[in-house]
Design a protein around this motif. Structure first.
Motif, mmCIF file in Angstrom:
data_model
loop_
_atom_site.group_PDB
_atom_site.id
_atom_site.type_symbol
_atom_site.label_atom_id
_atom_site.label_comp_id
_atom_site.label_asym_id
_atom_site.label_seq_id
_atom_site.Cartn_x
_atom_site.Cartn_y
_atom_site.Cartn_z
ATOM 1 N N GLY A 1 16.129 -3.418 17.823
ATOM 2 C CA GLY A 1 17.038 -4.428 17.306
ATOM 3 C C GLY A 1 16.343 -5.619 16.679
ATOM 4 N N GLY A 2 15.038 -5.707 16.872
ATOM 5 C CA GLY A 2 14.275 -6.826 16.332
ATOM 6 C C GLY A 2 13.879 -6.634 14.884
ATOM 7 N N SER A 3 13.087 -7.583 14.399
ATOM 8 C CA SER A 3 12.680 -7.584 12.991
ATOM 9 C C SER A 3 11.181 -7.822 12.877
ATOM 10 N N LEU A 4 10.633 -7.308 11.785
ATOM 11 C CA LEU A 4 9.246 -7.564 11.407
ATOM 12 C C LEU A 4 9.173 -7.640 9.893
ATOM 13 N N ARG A 5 8.197 -8.382 9.404
ATOM 14 C CA ARG A 5 7.949 -8.439 7.973
ATOM 15 C C ARG A 5 6.512 -8.019 7.708
ATOM 16 N N LEU A 6 6.360 -6.918 7.020
ATOM 17 C CA LEU A 6 5.036 -6.440 6.646
ATOM 18 C C LEU A 6 4.637 -6.998 5.282
ATOM 19 N N ALA A 7 3.349 -7.193 5.110
ATOM 20 C CA ALA A 7 2.818 -7.630 3.825
ATOM 21 C C ALA A 7 1.652 -6.731 3.428
ATOM 22 N N CYS A 8 1.437 -6.600 2.153
ATOM 23 C CA CYS A 8 0.319 -5.811 1.623
ATOM 24 C C CYS A 8 -0.323 -6.620 0.506
ATOM 25 N N ALA A 9 -1.530 -7.084 0.742
ATOM 26 C CA ALA A 9 -2.259 -7.867 -0.249
ATOM 27 C C ALA A 9 -3.105 -6.931 -1.103
ATOM 28 N N ALA A 10 -2.938 -7.019 -2.409
ATOM 29 C CA ALA A 10 -3.652 -6.143 -3.328
ATOM 30 C C ALA A 10 -4.765 -6.895 -4.041
ATOM 31 N N ARG A 11 -5.921 -6.254 -4.133
ATOM 32 C CA ARG A 11 -7.071 -6.853 -4.818
ATOM 33 C C ARG A 11 -7.720 -5.798 -5.703
ATOM 34 N N GLY A 12 -8.277 -6.242 -6.826
ATOM 35 C CA GLY A 12 -9.053 -5.342 -7.672
ATOM 36 C C GLY A 12 -8.236 -4.488 -8.613
ATOM 37 N N LEU A 13 -6.950 -4.799 -8.766
ATOM 38 C CA LEU A 13 -6.130 -4.060 -9.724
ATOM 39 C C LEU A 13 -5.138 -5.009 -10.360
ATOM 40 N N ILE A 14 -4.612 -4.617 -11.497
ATOM 41 C CA ILE A 14 -3.576 -5.421 -12.147
ATOM 42 C C ILE A 14 -2.266 -5.078 -11.455
ATOM 43 N N PHE A 15 -1.932 -5.881 -10.462
ATOM 44 C CA PHE A 15 -0.846 -5.565 -9.539
ATOM 45 C C PHE A 15 0.464 -5.274 -10.266
ATOM 46 N N SER A 16 0.778 -6.067 -11.269
ATOM 47 C CA SER A 16 2.062 -5.926 -11.962
ATOM 48 C C SER A 16 2.159 -4.647 -12.780
ATOM 49 N N SER A 17 1.057 -3.918 -12.913
ATOM 50 C CA SER A 17 1.058 -2.654 -13.665
ATOM 51 C C SER A 17 1.315 -1.442 -12.777
ATOM 52 N N TYR A 18 1.455 -1.685 -11.480
ATOM 53 C CA TYR A 18 1.596 -0.593 -10.521
ATOM 54 C C TYR A 18 2.951 -0.600 -9.835
ATOM 55 N N ARG A 19 3.533 0.589 -9.736
ATOM 56 C CA ARG A 19 4.643 0.762 -8.809
ATOM 57 C C ARG A 19 4.056 0.729 -7.402
ATOM 58 N N MET A 20 4.774 0.121 -6.493
ATOM 59 C CA MET A 20 4.285 -0.008 -5.121
ATOM 60 C C MET A 20 5.258 0.664 -4.165
ATOM 61 N N ALA A 21 4.713 1.108 -3.042
ATOM 62 C CA ALA A 21 5.549 1.810 -2.076
ATOM 63 C C ALA A 21 5.032 1.596 -0.663
ATOM 64 N N TRP A 22 5.909 1.855 0.276
ATOM 65 C CA TRP A 22 5.557 1.891 1.695
ATOM 66 C C TRP A 22 5.794 3.313 2.197
ATOM 67 N N PHE A 23 4.840 3.792 2.978
ATOM 68 C CA PHE A 23 4.954 5.055 3.680
ATOM 69 C C PHE A 23 4.702 4.784 5.154
ATOM 70 N N ARG A 24 5.054 5.731 5.990
ATOM 71 C CA ARG A 24 4.757 5.599 7.412
ATOM 72 C C ARG A 24 4.400 6.964 7.987
#
Length: 123
Positions: A15-38
């Motif tokens: 029932g709780g919440s979490l916020r995940l973050a992913c910091a990207a380095r070394g690429l043109i971030f805005s040129s990439y589609r991003m996704a989360w997997f588990r």
């Protein structure tokens, strides 16, 4: 050298919440589609959510729809996953991934992936 570094995982009650973050380095971030997997122990890696370059289009697995929200901040090269109403079955290592080209729910089609962050939901 491309790096995707996840953070924000932890132990939370159902029932709780979490916020995940992913910091990207070394690429043109805005040129990439991003996704989360588990990936849960003993299971294959599964698609959770994806977002297009500018954030105008998002995709969700049925199991997380209406509970998780993906977003990105291209100015800060960061991807987010807001997770609410967490369930024990959400327990897994969560990975962010980046790809160019069209959307895909197949993690094998992504160009880069991070090391993951553990999310544990207790009942």
């Amino acid at each position: 050298q491309v790096q995707l570094v996840e953070s924000g995982g932890g132990l939370v009650q159902a029932g709780g919440s979490l916020r995940l973050a992913c910091a990207a380095r070394g690429l043109i971030f805005s040129s990439y589609r991003m996704a989360w997997f588990r990936q849960a122990p003993g299971k294959e890696r599964e698609f959770v959510s994806a977002i297009n370059y500018g954030g105008s289009s998002t995709y969700y697995a049925d199991s997380v729809k209406d509970r998780f929200t993906i977003s990105r901040d291209n100015a800060k090269n960061t991807l987010f996953l807001q997770m609410t109403s967490l369930k024990p079955e959400d327990t897994a290592v969560y990975y962010c991934a980046a790809k160019m080209g069209p959307f895909s729910p197949d993690s094998g089609r992504y160009d880069y992936s991070g090391q993951g962050t553990q999310v544990t939901v207790s009942s």
